[in-house]
Motif scaffolding. Structure first.
Motif, PDB file in Angstrom:
ATOM      1  N   GLU A   1      37.799 -26.227   2.102  1.00 57.99           N
ATOM      2  CA  GLU A   1      38.663 -25.470   3.010  1.00 57.99           C
ATOM      3  C   GLU A   1      39.748 -26.382   3.556  1.00 57.99           C
ATOM      4  O   GLU A   1      39.592 -27.610   3.598  1.00 57.99           O
ATOM      5  CB  GLU A   1      37.858 -24.834   4.151  1.00 57.99           C
ATOM      6  N   VAL A   2      40.855 -25.761   3.948  1.00 55.27           N
ATOM      7  CA  VAL A   2      41.961 -26.524   4.515  1.00 55.27           C
ATOM      8  C   VAL A   2      41.657 -26.729   5.995  1.00 55.27           C
ATOM      9  O   VAL A   2      41.361 -25.777   6.712  1.00 55.27           O
ATOM     10  CB  VAL A   2      43.290 -25.762   4.313  1.00 55.27           C
ATOM     11  N   VAL A   3      41.683 -27.982   6.436  1.00 52.88           N
ATOM     12  CA  VAL A   3      41.457 -28.256   7.858  1.00 52.88           C
ATOM     13  C   VAL A   3      42.753 -28.773   8.477  1.00 52.88           C
ATOM     14  O   VAL A   3      43.621 -29.296   7.780  1.00 52.88           O
ATOM     15  CB  VAL A   3      40.299 -29.272   8.086  1.00 52.88           C
ATOM     16  N   ALA A   4      42.843 -28.626   9.806  1.00 54.06           N
ATOM     17  CA  ALA A   4      44.096 -28.962  10.479  1.00 54.06           C
ATOM     18  C   ALA A   4      44.130 -30.436  10.890  1.00 54.06           C
ATOM     19  O   ALA A   4      43.106 -31.007  11.297  1.00 54.06           O
ATOM     20  CB  ALA A   4      44.261 -28.083  11.716  1.00 54.06           C
ATOM     21  N   GLY A   5      45.297 -31.030  10.763  1.00 49.25           N
ATOM     22  CA  GLY A   5      45.606 -32.343  11.332  1.00 49.25           C
ATOM     23  C   GLY A   5      44.581 -33.425  11.045  1.00 49.25           C
ATOM     24  O   GLY A   5      44.083 -33.564   9.920  1.00 49.25           O
ATOM     25  N   ASP A   6      44.228 -34.148  12.103  1.00 50.78           N
ATOM     26  CA  ASP A   6      43.371 -35.331  11.957  1.00 50.78           C
ATOM     27  C   ASP A   6      41.928 -35.002  11.586  1.00 50.78           C
ATOM     28  O   ASP A   6      41.159 -35.907  11.245  1.00 50.78           O
ATOM     29  CB  ASP A   6      43.346 -36.128  13.275  1.00 50.78           C
ATOM     30  N   ALA A   7      41.548 -33.724  11.652  1.00 51.42           N
ATOM     31  CA  ALA A   7      40.162 -33.351  11.343  1.00 51.42           C
ATOM     32  C   ALA A   7      39.750 -33.810   9.950  1.00 51.42           C
ATOM     33  O   ALA A   7      38.553 -34.019   9.697  1.00 51.42           O
ATOM     34  CB  ALA A   7      39.982 -31.838  11.472  1.00 51.42           C
ATOM     35  N   ILE A   8      40.722 -34.017   9.073  1.00 47.16           N
ATOM     36  CA  ILE A   8      40.391 -34.413   7.692  1.00 47.16           C
ATOM     37  C   ILE A   8      39.589 -35.721   7.656  1.00 47.16           C
ATOM     38  O   ILE A   8      38.818 -35.964   6.731  1.00 47.16           O
ATOM     39  CB  ILE A   8      41.674 -34.498   6.817  1.00 47.16           C
ATOM     40  N   GLN A   9      39.721 -36.538   8.702  1.00 45.83           N
ATOM     41  CA  GLN A   9      39.002 -37.831   8.716  1.00 45.83           C
ATOM     42  C   GLN A   9      37.483 -37.669   8.840  1.00 45.83           C
ATOM     43  O   GLN A   9      36.736 -38.622   8.687  1.00 45.83           O
ATOM     44  CB  GLN A   9      39.522 -38.717   9.837  1.00 45.83           C
ATOM     45  N   ASN A  10      37.035 -36.439   9.106  1.00 42.74           N
ATOM     46  CA  ASN A  10      35.594 -36.190   9.218  1.00 42.74           C
ATOM     47  C   ASN A  10      34.971 -35.686   7.918  1.00 42.74           C
ATOM     48  O   ASN A  10      33.784 -35.357   7.890  1.00 42.74           O
ATOM     49  CB  ASN A  10      35.320 -35.146  10.304  1.00 42.74           C
ATOM     50  N   TYR A  11      35.781 -35.570   6.864  1.00 47.17           N
ATOM     51  CA  TYR A  11      35.320 -34.908   5.640  1.00 47.17           C
ATOM     52  C   TYR A  11      35.615 -35.740   4.401  1.00 47.17           C
ATOM     53  O   TYR A  11      36.406 -36.683   4.442  1.00 47.17           O
ATOM     54  CB  TYR A  11      36.065 -33.566   5.478  1.00 47.17           C
ATOM     55  N   GLY A  12      35.025 -35.287   3.293  1.00 48.06           N
ATOM     56  CA  GLY A  12      35.525 -35.713   1.996  1.00 48.06           C
ATOM     57  C   GLY A  12      36.830 -34.962   1.771  1.00 48.06           C
ATOM     58  O   GLY A  12      36.953 -33.802   2.171  1.00 48.06           O
ATOM     59  N   CYS A  13      37.798 -35.612   1.147  1.00 47.98           N
ATOM     60  CA  CYS A  13      39.134 -35.006   1.010  1.00 47.98           C
ATOM     61  C   CYS A  13      39.524 -34.964  -0.468  1.00 47.98           C
ATOM     62  O   CYS A  13      39.331 -35.948  -1.193  1.00 47.98           O
ATOM     63  CB  CYS A  13      40.115 -35.857   1.812  1.00 47.98           C
ATOM     64  N   LEU A  14      40.064 -33.815  -0.899  1.00 46.82           N
ATOM     65  CA  LEU A  14      40.385 -33.618  -2.310  1.00 46.82           C
ATOM     66  C   LEU A  14      41.874 -33.779  -2.572  1.00 46.82           C
ATOM     67  O   LEU A  14      42.709 -33.201  -1.857  1.00 46.82           O
ATOM     68  CB  LEU A  14      39.983 -32.201  -2.746  1.00 46.82           C
ATOM     69  N   ASP A  15      42.199 -34.537  -3.607  1.00 51.52           N
ATOM     70  CA  ASP A  15      43.557 -34.538  -4.142  1.00 51.52           C
ATOM     71  C   ASP A  15      43.500 -33.531  -5.290  1.00 51.52           C
ATOM     72  O   ASP A  15      42.836 -33.782  -6.305  1.00 51.52           O
ATOM     73  CB  ASP A  15      43.884 -35.952  -4.640  1.00 51.52           C
ATOM     74  N   CYS A  16      44.124 -32.386  -5.116  1.00 50.57           N
ATOM     75  CA  CYS A  16      43.877 -31.301  -6.078  1.00 50.57           C
ATOM     76  C   CYS A  16      45.076 -30.368  -6.210  1.00 50.57           C
ATOM     77  O   CYS A  16      45.961 -30.351  -5.358  1.00 50.57           O
ATOM     78  CB  CYS A  16      42.664 -30.496  -5.620  1.00 50.57           C
ATOM     79  N   THR A  17      45.083 -29.592  -7.307  1.00 46.24           N
ATOM     80  CA  THR A  17      46.134 -28.573  -7.497  1.00 46.24           C
ATOM     81  C   THR A  17      45.469 -27.250  -7.885  1.00 46.24           C
ATOM     82  O   THR A  17      44.512 -27.252  -8.672  1.00 46.24           O
ATOM     83  CB  THR A  17      47.107 -28.953  -8.635  1.00 46.24           C
ATOM     84  N   PRO A  18      45.976 -26.123  -7.339  1.00 45.24           N
ATOM     85  CA  PRO A  18      45.354 -24.837  -7.670  1.00 45.24           C
ATOM     86  C   PRO A  18      45.470 -24.531  -9.167  1.00 45.24           C
ATOM     87  O   PRO A  18      46.470 -24.851  -9.797  1.00 45.24           O
ATOM     88  CB  PRO A  18      46.169 -23.815  -6.853  1.00 45.24           C
ATOM     89  N   ASP A  19      44.407 -23.934  -9.700  1.00 48.77           N
ATOM     90  CA  ASP A  19      44.403 -23.530 -11.103  1.00 48.77           C
ATOM     91  C   ASP A  19      45.332 -22.324 -11.247  1.00 48.77           C
ATOM     92  O   ASP A  19      45.209 -21.372 -10.479  1.00 48.77           O
ATOM     93  CB  ASP A  19      42.961 -23.145 -11.478  1.00 48.77           C
ATOM     94  N   PRO A  20      46.269 -22.354 -12.214  1.00 48.74           N
ATOM     95  CA  PRO A  20      47.235 -21.242 -12.310  1.00 48.74           C
ATOM     96  C   PRO A  20      46.561 -19.884 -12.553  1.00 48.74           C
ATOM     97  O   PRO A  20      47.049 -18.856 -12.108  1.00 48.74           O
ATOM     98  CB  PRO A  20      48.126 -21.627 -13.486  1.00 48.74           C
ATOM     99  N   LYS A  21      45.406 -19.886 -13.242  1.00 49.14           N
ATOM    100  CA  LYS A  21      44.753 -18.605 -13.562  1.00 49.14           C
ATOM    101  C   LYS A  21      43.884 -18.091 -12.419  1.00 49.14           C
ATOM    102  O   LYS A  21      43.691 -16.886 -12.282  1.00 49.14           O
ATOM    103  CB  LYS A  21      43.908 -18.758 -14.836  1.00 49.14           C
TER     104      LYS A  21
END
Ligand code: G1P
Length: 292
Positions: A162-182
């Protein structure tokens, strides 16, 4: 390759629950009661709804009430039967009939990657899911069911995101990703990092506590070295999996509550109580009269 089906679900449940002290001093955090059932039961019911028939709970010291919860309770059942309390009897029995549940121990809290590795022999050579009991996902179609459906298409590892706001990302694993076109709910993962500094996070796409993993993960978990926080991180194992296989994020439909956190737990309690079939209407009426 023939279609692989998901039958097994692993629940890491050996953590000390320090965020929830003092409640968790002698009670496992997985047994904290959210509305009318313990946290872990929500996860187990979600896994069963996703088609899992075997549940593997990775426990530790002081966690035996979890085993009692999912076991039969002959004394309780006899007492309810003698009093003709059939509805309550059914509730007590149904918990022990949810699935086949096996327990294994994580002797030391070395990290989430290590906890999942403890299930290696019980999972064997098949894809499986992992549910973190703190994360309660309220969804029309149970979150893991959505993910199993996506797995049936991709036959690849899938991480709830899920997309989290602002600095909250530091509490999670974070994905470098792109949506699948299909299928825009599927996110093709290029890289991932556990608990990044906000300035270094590749995106705001957080990993949540729902995973489907292929069995190759175990050989990679065995090679883990301490990562973020000095722990053996599941995120690092999945990052290593990327060298061999595709991995997807999955933008699920639903609302997640972090019930391992006091504030998150309170919010989950109110929202789920309001939605509860039996308790909800009265609770709503009472809440409306509550002077805020
Ligand atoms: C764990 C994982 C993290 C994930 C999170 C989801 O972290 O390590 O990648 O984003 O669960 O709840 P924890 O919350 O155990 O620190």
């Amino acid at each position: 390759m023939s279609q692989m089906k998901i039958r097994k679900a692993v629940f890491p449940a050996a953590g000390m629950g320090t965020r929830f002290l003092p409640a968790t001093k002698a009670t496992p955090k997985e047994m904290l009661c959210l509305v009318d059932k313990p946290l872990i039961q929500y996860g187990v019911e979600e896994a069963v709804a996703a088609g899992c028939t075997e549940i593997i709970i990775v426990t530790g010291r002081g966690k035996t009430t979890m085993e009692d919860h999912f076991d039969r309770s002959p004394e309780l059942e006899a007492s309810l039967a003698a009093k003709n309390k059939t509805a309550l009897l059914e509730i007590a029995r149904s918990v022990s009939k949810l699935a086949k549940i096996t327990y294994t121990r994580q002797p030391e809290a070395l990290g989430l990657g290590h906890a999942v590795l403890m299930a290696k022999e019980l999972v064997g050579n098949e894809p499986f899911c992992v549910l973190l009991p703190d994360d309660i996902v309220d969804a029309t179609t149970p979150c893991m069911k959505q993910m199993v459906e996506a797995f049936n298409e991709t036959q690849s590892s899938i991480l709830g995101s899920e997309v989290v706001a602002g600095d909250a990302i530091q509490n999670y694993g974070c994905l470098d990703c792109t949506p699948d076109p299909k299928n825009p709910r599927l996110l093709a993962v290029k890289n991932m990092v556990e608990k990044p500094k906000p300035s270094e996070a590749p995106s705001q796409n957080a990993i949540i506590g729902r995973y489907i993993l292929t069995p190759r993960i175990f050989e990679l978990l065995e090679k883990l070295t301490p990562g973020a926080g000095g722990e053996l991180q599941l995120t690092d194992g999945i990052k290593a999996l990327l060298q061999f296989e595709k991995v997807y994020g999955f933008s699920y439909e639903g609302k997640r509550h972090d019930a391992g956190d006091k504030q998150g737990f309170l919010r989950a309690t109110v929202e789920l109580a309001l939605k509860h079939e039996k308790l909800g209407p009265d609770f709503r009426a009472w809440l409306k009269t509550f002077p805020l």
